[in-house]
Design a protein around this motif. Structure first.
Motif, PDB file in Angstrom:
ATOM      1  N   ALA A  90     -53.424  13.290 -78.169  1.00 41.02           N
ATOM      2  CA  ALA A  90     -54.206  12.223 -77.545  1.00 41.02           C
ATOM      3  C   ALA A  90     -55.151  12.818 -76.513  1.00 41.02           C
ATOM      4  N   ASP A  91     -56.465  12.624 -76.752  1.00 40.82           N
ATOM      5  CA  ASP A  91     -57.478  13.165 -75.836  1.00 40.82           C
ATOM      6  C   ASP A  91     -57.959  12.049 -74.914  1.00 40.82           C
ATOM      7  N   GLU A  92     -57.463  12.059 -73.690  1.00 39.20           N
ATOM      8  CA  GLU A  92     -57.773  11.023 -72.703  1.00 39.20           C
ATOM      9  C   GLU A  92     -57.636   9.627 -73.290  1.00 39.20           C
ATOM     10  N   PRO A  93     -56.459   9.294 -73.782  1.00 37.14           N
ATOM     11  CA  PRO A  93     -56.274   8.009 -74.460  1.00 37.14           C
ATOM     12  C   PRO A  93     -56.475   6.821 -73.529  1.00 37.14           C
ATOM     13  N   LYS A 107     -59.938  21.686 -72.535  1.00 42.84           N
ATOM     14  CA  LYS A 107     -58.802  20.851 -72.964  1.00 42.84           C
ATOM     15  C   LYS A 107     -59.029  20.271 -74.365  1.00 42.84           C
ATOM     16  N   SER A 108     -60.210  19.670 -74.537  1.00 48.06           N
ATOM     17  CA  SER A 108     -60.486  19.054 -75.844  1.00 48.06           C
ATOM     18  C   SER A 108     -60.539  20.112 -76.936  1.00 48.06           C
ATOM     19  N   THR A 109     -61.144  21.248 -76.598  1.00 48.92           N
ATOM     20  CA  THR A 109     -61.238  22.306 -77.591  1.00 48.92           C
ATOM     21  C   THR A 109     -59.849  22.765 -78.023  1.00 48.92           C
TER      22      THR A 109
HETATM   23 MG    MG Z   1     -62.633  16.713 -73.371  1.00 49.66          MG
END
Ligand code: MG
Ligand code: ATP
Lengths: 223, 400
Positions: free
Chosen positions: A165-168, A44-46
């Protein structure tokens, strides 16, 4: 408009190859509200980093607003990031020695906007995110929710077309997390593309389009 | 990012880490202080020596007996011949040259000065009336050895001796004995203090004939020649040389030095010395530069996630590089400025402690100090700045 075609991003750990993204095809129209969910390590982050031009895919093409940005130079990518992308992180990433106002001002400084205009725009942003009274506080003196509001104000002050937004809400309790999500959704209502990575099913379901990932693949994409 | 904003932002960073910044600035400052103070000392010494020479008199040619150069050009010396005397007759001959304004033959020795129940050894100068203007000395009281008075037993006392022997201040006209010879005090020198190694306040001057009789010699210690024009010095030097060769049966057995040449030599030596000292002091600046590099490298790893953030916000590598270079520049510039202030204060203290020593920091040294500090600082910042600019944003953001 974000168009990914056959994007692959692999990491090498010793002689082992981990495909964080494995031939991803994805199209996100401007103004969409997308959530990305999936187990830890699913990529996901990638994916978010590739979309935000922080990371380069090993293969595949990436078109942003109709322009191929895959092979842009580092400097050109930085410019695109500055103009079109806003990032919101789980750990806020505020500069600890700068005040809330100064943190929000950063993108304006990087773009070279003159000080007088910076001042009014920062004031507007502080007011919009209900932070006017915290303008001169440093991050250490702010609550988690306030910090994330500063980070969102910073990410949006240049009015990016896409907010990533990455796990905001990852570092916030449920109530504050919902408030932050509401803020992000407000921004979506003004026309910004909103892409949120989250572990929280309930928050993820609020998105109009929900993408599920597993082992570098998109396994579900529902509207 | 605009240059102004870069400078402002990095300045704020410098002030955000006060202890760290203070230490680097201190190291830089001490390096610059060393450069400023040491060059001030070196240049002060140079000026001091030049001043001492000038106070002997300007437009001077000095003739001394014997040849100071290598034996090669003078076969006589190699065979151990003693040089011929330099006589009063020689001096008079030289005095007739048209370009010579005045000349002063000189004998020096020491003898016992006795009078008013006091006794002490003093330096005795045998001279003529001309010695006063040639050596830039002045009389406080009475008259000097008047023209034509070479033979009368007159004596001029240095200021301190007059004070010692005649505390009442009525020295002029009194009798005093110099090594069993009786003299009448004709004048007292104005107090001048130390020049060229001896204190003119503690000498006595007597007519040259008396001095030669006293020391039982016909040879002069020196002939001082003052030429009319500075531009004549070289031609007079040559004329004097020719005249003396002729008078001494064709042998060149005197040394003729011009004050210009001596002055120029000392000037060169002391300038070189000052430069050398400045170079040594500059080494401490290099050390400070290494410190800057080290601290900036630490700063880069401490601020990794901040660098990642700036990149995520759209800062190109060039902006990051400039930010860190500007930080190094601020640190070294501030250090240099503090160093200048400390250096000037230090030089002031030296001047207060040793008023004779004109320890003024040379302008070139101050400028060079700042330039060297700034360049070493920026060079030291290059590597850390490049490292920061190269950081991969994703890794930097995750703090790796
Ligand atoms: Mg991640
Ligand atoms: N810099 C890296 N070096 C090596 N492997 C990496 C690197 N970054 C990511 N990976 C690997 O790529 C895969 C995907 O990572 P990614 O961070 O995108 O997962 P994620 O879905 O965001 O997980 P999480 O929910 O835990 O944040 C993981 O297996 C991870 O170990």
């Amino acid at each position: 408009m974000i168009q990914l075609s056959a994007i692959t991003r692999a990491f090498h750990m010793g002689d082992q190859e981990i495909r964080a993204l494995d031939h991803i095809d994805l199209e996100i129209v401007s103004g969409e509200y997308v959530s990305i969910m999936g187990p830890s390590g699913s990529g996901k982050s990638t994916l978010l980093n590739v979309i935000g031009l922080l990371d380069r895919p090993d293969s595949g093409r990436y078109q942003l607003d109709g322009k191929d940005v895959t092979d842009l130079t580092e400097t050109e990518q930085a410019r695109v990031r500055r103009e079109k992308i806003g990032f919101v992180f789980q750990s806020f990433h505020l500069v600890p020695r700068l005040t809330a106002a100064e943190n929000i001002e950063l993108p304006l400084i990087l773009t070279g906007i003159p000080p007088a205009e910076r001042k009014t725009r920062v004031e507007q942003a502080l007011a919009a995110f209900n932070l006017s009274e915290r303008a001169r506080h440093r991050p250490a003196e702010l609550s988690g929710g306030q910090r994330q509001r500063v980070a969102i104000a910073r990410a949006t002050i240049l009015r990016p077309t896409a907010l990533l937004a990455d796990e905001p809400t990852g570092n916030l309790d449920h109530r504050i997390g919902s408030e932050v999500m509401a803020l992000l959704e407000d921004l979506h209502h003004t026309g910004t593309t909103l892409i949120v990575v989250t572990h929280d099913r309930e928050l993820g379901l609020r998105a109009h389009r929900r993408i599920a990932m597993r082992d570098g693949h998109i396994v579900a994409d529902e509207q | 990012m605009k240059l102004r904003d870069t400078l402002q932002f990095s300045f704020k960073t410098v002030t955000s880490y006060p202890i760290r910044s203070f230490l680097i600035i201190l190291a830089m400052a001490l390096g610059v202080t060393a450069v400023v103070v040491l060059t001030a000392l070196g240049d002060g010494a140079r000026r001091y020596v030049i001043h001492q020479f000038s106070s002997i008199g300007t437009n001077l040619i000095i003739v001394l007996p014997g040849r100071a150069e290598t034996a090669g050009s003078f076969p006589g010396a190699a065979m151990g011949q003693t040089p011929r005397d330099l006589t009063l007759e020689d001096a008079r001959w030289i005095g007739q040259l048209p370009q010579v304004r005045r000349y002063a033959p000189l004998n020096v020795g020491s003898a016992e000065l006795a009078g008013a129940s006091r006794l002490r050894e003093v330096t005795v100068l045998g001279g003529t009336a001309n010695i006063l203007p040639i050596r830039h000395m002045e009389l406080a009281q009475g008259s000097f050895l008047a023209h034509g008075s070479q033979h009368s037993a007159q004596i001029v006392l240095g200021a301190k001796l007059a004070e010692e022997f005649f505390p009442d201040g009525n020295a002029v006209g009194q009798r005093i004995r110099l090594a069993d010879r009786r003299f009448i005090v004709s004048g007292i020198l104005a107090s001048q203090g130390e020049t060229m190694g001896y204190n003119s306040d503690e000498i006595v001057i007597i007519p040259i004939n008396h001095a030669q009789a006293l020391f039982d010699t016909t040879s002069l210690f020196r002939i001082l020649i003052e030429v009319r024009n500075r531009s004549d010095i070289l031609s007079v030097k040559e004329a004097v040389r020719q005249a003396l060769i002729q008078r001494h049966d064709g042998e060149e057995d005197v040394t003729i030095i011009t004050q210009d040449a001596v002055l120029a030599t000392f000037d060169r030596i002391l300038r070189a010395l000052t430069l050398g000292v400045a170079g040594i002091a500059a080494i401490s600046l290099a050390v400070a530069g290494i410190l800057v590099m080290n601290v900036m490298l630490v700063a880069v790893s401490q601020r990794t996630s901040e660098i990642g953030l700036l990149k995520a916000l759209g800062a190109p590598a060039s902006d990051i590089r400039r930010l860190f270079l500007a930080e190094a520049a601020w640190l070294s510039l501030t250090g240099a400025i503090f160093g200048l202030i400390l250096g000037y204060l230090g030089s002031l203290l030296i001047r207060l402690a040793y008023p004779q020593l004109p320890a003024w920091p040379p302008v070139w040294a101050s400028l060079a100090g700042i330039m060297v500090a700034l360049t070493t600082g920026i060079i030291a910042g290059l590597l850390p700045a490049a490292r920061a600019a190269r950081l991969d944003p994703v890794k930097a953001l995750s703090g790796k």
